[in-house]
Design an enzyme around this catalytic site. Structure first.
Site, PDB file in Angstrom:
ATOM      1  N   GLU A  81      -7.093 -14.890   5.582  1.00 45.92           N
ATOM      2  CA  GLU A  81      -8.458 -15.264   5.952  1.00 45.92           C
ATOM      3  C   GLU A  81      -9.411 -14.075   6.027  1.00 45.92           C
ATOM      4  OE1 GLU A  81      -8.273 -17.530   9.541  1.00 45.92           O
ATOM      5  OE2 GLU A  81      -6.893 -18.989   8.691  1.00 45.92           O
ATOM      6  N   THR A  82      -8.897 -12.864   5.786  1.00 42.38           N
ATOM      7  CA  THR A  82      -9.747 -11.683   5.908  1.00 42.38           C
ATOM      8  C   THR A  82      -9.819 -10.930   4.583  1.00 42.38           C
ATOM      9  OG1 THR A  82      -7.964 -10.165   6.517  1.00 42.38           O
ATOM     10  CG2 THR A  82      -8.991 -11.439   8.310  1.00 42.38           C
ATOM     11  N   HIS A  88      -8.692  -8.135   4.004  1.00 43.47           N
ATOM     12  CA  HIS A  88      -7.507  -7.289   3.868  1.00 43.47           C
ATOM     13  C   HIS A  88      -6.781  -7.539   2.542  1.00 43.47           C
ATOM     14  CE1 HIS A  88      -4.266  -4.747   5.278  1.00 43.47           C
ATOM     15  NE2 HIS A  88      -3.395  -5.697   4.985  1.00 43.47           N
ATOM     16  N   LEU A 145       0.811  -1.221   0.000  1.00 40.50           N
ATOM     17  CA  LEU A 145       0.000   0.000   0.000  1.00 40.50           C
ATOM     18  C   LEU A 145       0.844   1.270   0.000  1.00 40.50           C
ATOM     19  CD1 LEU A 145      -3.002  -0.768   2.381  1.00 40.50           C
ATOM     20  CD2 LEU A 145      -3.067  -0.351  -0.084  1.00 40.50           C
TER      21      LEU A 145
END
Length: 154
Positions: A81-82, A84, A47
Site C-alpha cells: 500500500e506504500t 516502498h 535491496l
C-alpha cells in the site's frame, strides 16, 4: 585449451521464504542442467542483492577469494500500500544493471516484481513460469558471450 567450468553465485533474498525456495529450485535446476558449478548466499531482501554481488566480486579478486563467472539474483517484491514497492523494485534493478554495465558482470535478474502473492507464486514455480531458471539461463548466456568474445570456448 579448455576453460575452467562455469562458476556462478546465486544471491537470494529470503524475505519471502516459500517464493525464494521456488526461485532457487529453478535456478539450481538450470545451472545443473548446464553443468555449471554454483554457490548460494542469502541476504534479507532485494535491496541487499546488488551490494552482496559487489562484495562477492571484490572478494573474488583477493588471492584466496572465490572467483565467479556470473551471478544470479533471486528475490521477490510484492506491491503493498506504500511507495516502498517502487523504491525496492527500481533500486534493486538499477543496482543490478549498474553492476552489469559498469563492471561487465554477467548478472541474471530473477527479482520478481508482482502485484500479489498469486502472481509471484506462478512466476517463481519451476513448473510454471520458472523465473529462477530463466535468470540462471540469462546469466549463463552472458557468460558464454563473454567467453566467446574473448576467444575462449563457451
Amino acid at each position: 585449451m579448455n576453460e575452467d567450468p562455469v562458476r556462478v553465485l546465486i544471491v537470494e533474498a529470503r524475505y519471502y521464504d516459500d517464493l525464494s525456495d521456488l526461485l532457487l529450485a529453478g535456478a539450481k535446476r538450470a545451472l545443473e542442467a548446464a553443468g555449471a558449478e554454483y554457490g548460494v548466499i542469502q541476504v534479507p531482501g532485494a535491496l541487499e542483492i546488488p551490494t552482496a554481488i559487489a562484495i562477492a566480486e571484490d572478494s573474488g579478486r583477493a588471492p584466496i577469494g572465490v572467483h565467479y563467472d556470473g551471478y544470479v539474483a533471486l528475490g521477490c517484491v510484492i506491491r503493498g500500500e506504500t511507495y516502498h514497492f517502487e523504491i525496492v523494485a527500481n533500486e534493486s534493478a538499477r543496482g543490478l544493471t549498474n553492476l552489469g554495465i559498469h563492471h561487465r558482470l554477467a548478472v541474471g535478474n530473477g527479482i520478481l516484481t508482482t502485484e500479489d502473492e498469486d502472481q509471484a507464486h506462478w512466476r517463481a514455480d519451476p513448473d510454471q513460469a520458472d523465473k529462477g531458471g530463466a535468470a540462471a539461463r540469462a546469466c549463463l548466456d552472458l557468460i558464454a558471450l563473454k567467453r566467446t568474445l574473448r576467444g575462449a570456448p563457451a
